[in-house]
Scaffold this motif. Structure first.
Motif, PDB file in Angstrom:
ATOM      1  N   PHE A  14     -13.961  13.850  -4.090  1.00 42.30           N
ATOM      2  CA  PHE A  14     -14.537  13.622  -5.419  1.00 42.30           C
ATOM      3  C   PHE A  14     -13.486  13.126  -6.399  1.00 42.30           C
ATOM      4  CE2 PHE A  14     -16.662  15.063  -9.420  1.00 42.30           C
ATOM      5  CZ  PHE A  14     -17.822  14.298  -9.260  1.00 42.30           C
ATOM      6  N   VAL A  15     -12.251  13.618  -6.288  1.00 42.35           N
ATOM      7  CA  VAL A  15     -11.175  13.164  -7.165  1.00 42.35           C
ATOM      8  C   VAL A  15     -10.961  11.665  -7.016  1.00 42.35           C
ATOM      9  CG1 VAL A  15      -8.655  13.161  -7.374  1.00 42.35           C
ATOM     10  CG2 VAL A  15      -9.895  15.309  -7.474  1.00 42.35           C
ATOM     11  N   ALA A  16     -11.019  11.164  -5.783  1.00 43.17           N
ATOM     12  CA  ALA A  16     -10.763   9.747  -5.534  1.00 43.17           C
ATOM     13  C   ALA A  16     -11.925   8.862  -5.968  1.00 43.17           C
ATOM     14  CB  ALA A  16     -10.450   9.523  -4.059  1.00 43.17           C
ATOM     15  N   SER A  24       0.829  -1.211   0.000  1.00 45.19           N
ATOM     16  CA  SER A  24       0.000   0.000   0.000  1.00 45.19           C
ATOM     17  C   SER A  24       0.859   1.255   0.000  1.00 45.19           C
ATOM     18  CB  SER A  24      -0.928   0.006   1.215  1.00 45.19           C
ATOM     19  OG  SER A  24      -1.828  -1.071   1.181  1.00 45.19           O
ATOM     20  N   PHE A  25       1.915   1.253   0.810  1.00 47.27           N
ATOM     21  CA  PHE A  25       2.791   2.417   0.894  1.00 47.27           C
ATOM     22  C   PHE A  25       3.420   2.723  -0.460  1.00 47.27           C
ATOM     23  CE2 PHE A  25       7.013   4.284   1.423  1.00 47.27           C
ATOM     24  CZ  PHE A  25       6.699   5.423   2.137  1.00 47.27           C
ATOM     25  N   ILE A  26       3.878   1.685  -1.151  1.00 46.17           N
ATOM     26  CA  ILE A  26       4.491   1.885  -2.464  1.00 46.17           C
ATOM     27  C   ILE A  26       3.481   2.484  -3.439  1.00 46.17           C
ATOM     28  CG2 ILE A  26       5.512   0.713  -4.448  1.00 46.17           C
ATOM     29  CD1 ILE A  26       6.675  -1.331  -2.466  1.00 46.17           C
ATOM     30  N   GLY A  27       2.258   1.948  -3.404  1.00 45.87           N
ATOM     31  CA  GLY A  27       1.229   2.453  -4.304  1.00 45.87           C
ATOM     32  C   GLY A  27       0.811   3.874  -3.999  1.00 45.87           C
ATOM     33  N   ILE A  28       0.722   4.200  -2.709  1.00 48.32           N
ATOM     34  CA  ILE A  28       0.269   5.531  -2.307  1.00 48.32           C
ATOM     35  C   ILE A  28       1.349   6.579  -2.531  1.00 48.32           C
ATOM     36  CG2 ILE A  28      -0.482   6.937  -0.345  1.00 48.32           C
ATOM     37  CD1 ILE A  28      -1.727   4.354   0.814  1.00 48.32           C
ATOM     38  N   ALA A  29       2.606   6.215  -2.222  1.00 47.40           N
ATOM     39  CA  ALA A  29       3.697   7.188  -2.314  1.00 47.40           C
ATOM     40  C   ALA A  29       3.947   7.627  -3.754  1.00 47.40           C
ATOM     41  CB  ALA A  29       4.972   6.602  -1.710  1.00 47.40           C
ATOM     42  N   THR A  30       3.586   6.763  -4.723  1.00 48.11           N
ATOM     43  CA  THR A  30       3.694   7.169  -6.128  1.00 48.11           C
ATOM     44  C   THR A  30       2.689   8.287  -6.390  1.00 48.11           C
ATOM     45  OG1 THR A  30       4.276   4.898  -6.738  1.00 48.11           O
ATOM     46  CG2 THR A  30       3.563   6.382  -8.510  1.00 48.11           C
ATOM     47  N   PRO A  31       3.163   9.472  -6.791  1.00 49.47           N
ATOM     48  CA  PRO A  31       2.250  10.628  -6.905  1.00 49.47           C
ATOM     49  C   PRO A  31       1.015  10.350  -7.757  1.00 49.47           C
ATOM     50  CG  PRO A  31       4.522  11.318  -7.132  1.00 49.47           C
ATOM     51  CD  PRO A  31       4.540   9.812  -7.134  1.00 49.47           C
ATOM     52  N   GLY A  32      -0.146  10.528  -7.151  1.00 48.04           N
ATOM     53  CA  GLY A  32      -1.428  10.411  -7.824  1.00 48.04           C
ATOM     54  C   GLY A  32      -2.232  11.672  -7.577  1.00 48.04           C
ATOM     55  N   PRO A  33      -3.486  11.719  -8.004  1.00 50.21           N
ATOM     56  CA  PRO A  33      -4.287  12.940  -7.861  1.00 50.21           C
ATOM     57  C   PRO A  33      -4.422  13.434  -6.424  1.00 50.21           C
ATOM     58  CG  PRO A  33      -5.344  11.405  -9.367  1.00 50.21           C
ATOM     59  CD  PRO A  33      -4.203  10.669  -8.764  1.00 50.21           C
TER      60      PRO A  33
END
Length: 209
Positions: A119-121, A13-22
């Motif tokens: 709303f973005v998520a 989860s940390f790897i996925g979240i830390a990758t910049p997203g909206p």
């Protein structure tokens, strides 16, 4: 749930979240424009969206989006439109450093910041498909599933908040070191990144999930 299972889930989860997203980019932008306190309101919106997405997957919405081209497209294009709107607004920003003035201006109330991140998520179909493919690998069918989804949801939300908080702090400190033109370019970079994400989402297909 076994501690090793939760730990493995937390690491991925940390790897996925830390990758910049909206939502991460919004945390960075909110931290730079409005300060940590208001940015935390936006983070709360993103965290609430985490629970909405996980609940939706648990109830089968993720499977519906994976199976239905129509509903996948509906959610996708709403998300594309909203990300594009946010990106254009940042590109048109004047990059002002007057946080008090920005917070008082239209569309920057804590409620608006909360709803923007939320709303973005919830309009990003990638989130539903990600959780649909990701969560079942950590859920045991032999045990009560509600408690498992709850633990995984709390774990993901905590990591999400911590990562977003780090980006918000980074944005808040960076803007203090920048002059007016620097703050303007920070808005431009974040706005361009959101438009790029909107573009990638526009070309995203269910088959990629």
């Amino acid at each position: 749930m076994a501690n090793l299972t939760i730990l493995a889930f937390a690491m991925v989860s940390f790897i996925g979240i830390a990758t910049p997203g909206p939502t991460v980019l919004l945390a960075l932008t909110n931290g730079s424009r409005f300060g940590i306190r208001t940015a935390c309101v936006g983070m709360a919106g993103a965290v609430v969206s985490d629970f909405v997405l996980i609940a939706a997957v648990a109830l089968g919405l993720g499977a519906l989006l994976a199976a239905s081209e129509f509903w996948f497209s509906v959610v996708k294009w709403i998300g594309v439109g909203y990300l594009t709107f946010l990106g254009v607004m940042l590109l048109r920003s004047r990059g002002t450093l007057d946080i008090a003035h920005q917070t008082a201006s239209a569309g920057t109330s804590p409620r608006a910041v909360f709803l923007k991140s939320f709303f973005v998520a919830v309009t990003n179909p990638k989130g539903y498909l990600f959780f649909s493919a990701f969560l079942p690998q950590f859920v045991s069918l032999e045990q009560p599933q509600f408690s498992q989804y709850l633990v995984l949801g709390l774990t993901f939300a905590l990591i999400d908040f911590v990562v977003m908080f780090g980006y918000a702090v980074l944005g808040s400190r960076a803007v203090r070191l920048l002059k007016q033109s620097g703050a303007l370019w920070l808005d431009r970079v974040c706005g361009g990144a959101l438009l790029a994400l909107a573009g990638s989402l526009a070309f995203y297909r269910r088959a990629n999930a």
